[in-house]
Design a protein around this motif. Structure first.
Motif, PDB file in Angstrom:
ATOM      1  N   ILE A  22     -22.538  -0.044   4.368  1.00  0.00           N
ATOM      2  CA  ILE A  22     -21.607   0.681   5.231  1.00  0.00           C
ATOM      3  C   ILE A  22     -20.268  -0.053   5.219  1.00  0.00           C
ATOM      4  CG2 ILE A  22     -21.157   1.466   7.574  1.00  0.00           C
ATOM      5  CD1 ILE A  22     -24.166   1.817   7.879  1.00  0.00           C
ATOM      6  N   ARG A  23     -19.195   0.702   5.009  1.00  0.00           N
ATOM      7  CA  ARG A  23     -17.865   0.129   4.892  1.00  0.00           C
ATOM      8  C   ARG A  23     -16.961   0.661   5.997  1.00  0.00           C
ATOM      9  NH1 ARG A  23     -15.620   0.524  -0.797  1.00  0.00           N
ATOM     10  NH2 ARG A  23     -14.994  -1.591  -0.379  1.00  0.00           N
ATOM     11  N   ARG A  24     -15.984  -0.160   6.373  1.00  0.00           N
ATOM     12  CA  ARG A  24     -15.055   0.221   7.429  1.00  0.00           C
ATOM     13  C   ARG A  24     -13.673  -0.328   7.129  1.00  0.00           C
ATOM     14  NH1 ARG A  24     -13.468  -4.156  10.206  1.00  0.00           N
ATOM     15  NH2 ARG A  24     -14.852  -5.955  10.271  1.00  0.00           N
ATOM     16  N   ALA A  25     -12.662   0.284   7.755  1.00  0.00           N
ATOM     17  CA  ALA A  25     -11.295  -0.220   7.658  1.00  0.00           C
ATOM     18  C   ALA A  25     -11.125  -1.328   8.695  1.00  0.00           C
ATOM     19  CB  ALA A  25     -10.317   0.905   7.921  1.00  0.00           C
ATOM     20  N   LEU A  33       3.642  -4.094  14.161  1.00  0.00           N
ATOM     21  CA  LEU A  33       3.555  -4.682  12.828  1.00  0.00           C
ATOM     22  C   LEU A  33       4.720  -5.618  12.514  1.00  0.00           C
ATOM     23  CD1 LEU A  33       2.404  -1.491  10.916  1.00  0.00           C
ATOM     24  CD2 LEU A  33       0.985  -3.378  11.683  1.00  0.00           C
ATOM     25  N   THR A  34       5.766  -5.598  13.336  1.00  0.00           N
ATOM     26  CA  THR A  34       6.956  -6.393  13.022  1.00  0.00           C
ATOM     27  C   THR A  34       6.680  -7.892  13.085  1.00  0.00           C
ATOM     28  OG1 THR A  34       7.633  -6.080  15.312  1.00  0.00           O
ATOM     29  CG2 THR A  34       8.667  -4.682  13.671  1.00  0.00           C
ATOM     30  N   LYS A  35       5.829  -8.318  13.987  1.00  0.00           N
ATOM     31  CA  LYS A  35       5.550  -9.753  14.115  1.00  0.00           C
ATOM     32  C   LYS A  35       4.481 -10.252  13.138  1.00  0.00           C
ATOM     33  CE  LYS A  35       4.213  -9.230  18.515  1.00  0.00           C
ATOM     34  NZ  LYS A  35       3.664  -9.521  19.840  1.00  0.00           N
ATOM     35  N   LYS A  36       3.840  -9.342  12.426  1.00  0.00           N
ATOM     36  CA  LYS A  36       2.808  -9.736  11.464  1.00  0.00           C
ATOM     37  C   LYS A  36       3.435  -9.950  10.092  1.00  0.00           C
ATOM     38  CE  LYS A  36      -0.531  -7.225  14.142  1.00  0.00           C
ATOM     39  NZ  LYS A  36      -0.993  -5.889  14.422  1.00  0.00           N
ATOM     40  N   THR A  37       2.974 -10.953   9.384  1.00  0.00           N
ATOM     41  CA  THR A  37       3.543 -11.255   8.071  1.00  0.00           C
ATOM     42  C   THR A  37       3.101 -10.208   7.048  1.00  0.00           C
ATOM     43  OG1 THR A  37       1.677 -12.617   7.405  1.00  0.00           O
ATOM     44  CG2 THR A  37       3.478 -13.726   8.554  1.00  0.00           C
ATOM     45  N   SER A  38       3.853 -10.112   5.959  1.00  0.00           N
ATOM     46  CA  SER A  38       3.528  -9.160   4.893  1.00  0.00           C
ATOM     47  C   SER A  38       2.159  -9.453   4.311  1.00  0.00           C
ATOM     48  CB  SER A  38       4.564  -9.241   3.783  1.00  0.00           C
ATOM     49  OG  SER A  38       5.832  -8.947   4.286  1.00  0.00           O
ATOM     50  N   LYS A  39       1.850 -10.726   4.157  1.00  0.00           N
ATOM     51  CA  LYS A  39       0.553 -11.131   3.598  1.00  0.00           C
ATOM     52  C   LYS A  39      -0.588 -10.663   4.502  1.00  0.00           C
ATOM     53  CE  LYS A  39      -2.054 -15.215   2.220  1.00  0.00           C
ATOM     54  NZ  LYS A  39      -2.042 -16.692   2.150  1.00  0.00           N
ATOM     55  N   ARG A  40      -0.403 -10.844   5.798  1.00  0.00           N
ATOM     56  CA  ARG A  40      -1.431 -10.444   6.758  1.00  0.00           C
ATOM     57  C   ARG A  40      -1.643  -8.932   6.734  1.00  0.00           C
ATOM     58  NH1 ARG A  40      -0.863 -11.684  13.185  1.00  0.00           N
ATOM     59  NH2 ARG A  40      -2.681 -10.541  13.895  1.00  0.00           N
ATOM     60  N   LYS A  41      -0.543  -8.167   6.698  1.00  0.00           N
ATOM     61  CA  LYS A  41      -0.633  -6.704   6.671  1.00  0.00           C
ATOM     62  C   LYS A  41      -1.268  -6.220   5.379  1.00  0.00           C
ATOM     63  CE  LYS A  41       3.766  -6.346   7.978  1.00  0.00           C
ATOM     64  NZ  LYS A  41       5.071  -5.777   8.379  1.00  0.00           N
ATOM     65  N   ARG A  42      -0.929  -6.879   4.278  1.00  0.00           N
ATOM     66  CA  ARG A  42      -1.490  -6.515   2.977  1.00  0.00           C
ATOM     67  C   ARG A  42      -3.001  -6.748   2.966  1.00  0.00           C
ATOM     68  NH1 ARG A  42       1.888  -9.291   0.290  1.00  0.00           N
ATOM     69  NH2 ARG A  42       0.650 -11.156  -0.072  1.00  0.00           N
ATOM     70  N   ASN A  43      -3.444  -7.861   3.530  1.00  0.00           N
ATOM     71  CA  ASN A  43      -4.880  -8.163   3.575  1.00  0.00           C
ATOM     72  C   ASN A  43      -5.641  -7.254   4.526  1.00  0.00           C
ATOM     73  OD1 ASN A  43      -4.987 -10.199   1.627  1.00  0.00           O
ATOM     74  ND2 ASN A  43      -4.287 -11.741   3.096  1.00  0.00           N
ATOM     75  N   LEU A  44      -4.967  -6.718   5.526  1.00  0.00           N
ATOM     76  CA  LEU A  44      -5.617  -5.797   6.469  1.00  0.00           C
ATOM     77  C   LEU A  44      -5.858  -4.415   5.862  1.00  0.00           C
ATOM     78  CD1 LEU A  44      -3.787  -6.681   9.787  1.00  0.00           C
ATOM     79  CD2 LEU A  44      -6.202  -7.020   9.298  1.00  0.00           C
TER      80      LEU A  44
END
Length: 65
Positions: A22-25, A33-44
């Motif tokens: 079973i898979r999930r997002a 999203l402004t305070k989150k880094t690009s790397k963090r958003k990409r991994n999410l």
């Protein structure tokens, strides 16, 4: 024995892979999203597998998926 009803919110949130896992997002990707880094958003963006303990519960909620 009557058919079981599928849990409506669960059928929208979880998918079953070809091997039956079973898979999930991931959470925390919708807003603020402004305070989150690009790397963090990409991994999410990645889809993750449910833990075995949670998968057992979810399998009961989506019996025909």
């Amino acid at each position: 024995m009557p058919k079981m009803k599928t849990h409506s919110s669960s059928k929208k949130r979880y998918k079953v892979s070809g091997s039956g896992k079973i898979r999930r997002a991931q959470a925390f990707k919708k807003h603020i999203l402004t305070k989150k880094t690009s790397k963090r958003k990409r991994n999410l963006r990645k889809i993750v597998e449910l833990s075995p303990a949670n998968a057992k519960k979810v399998r009961q909620l989506i019996p025909y998926k």
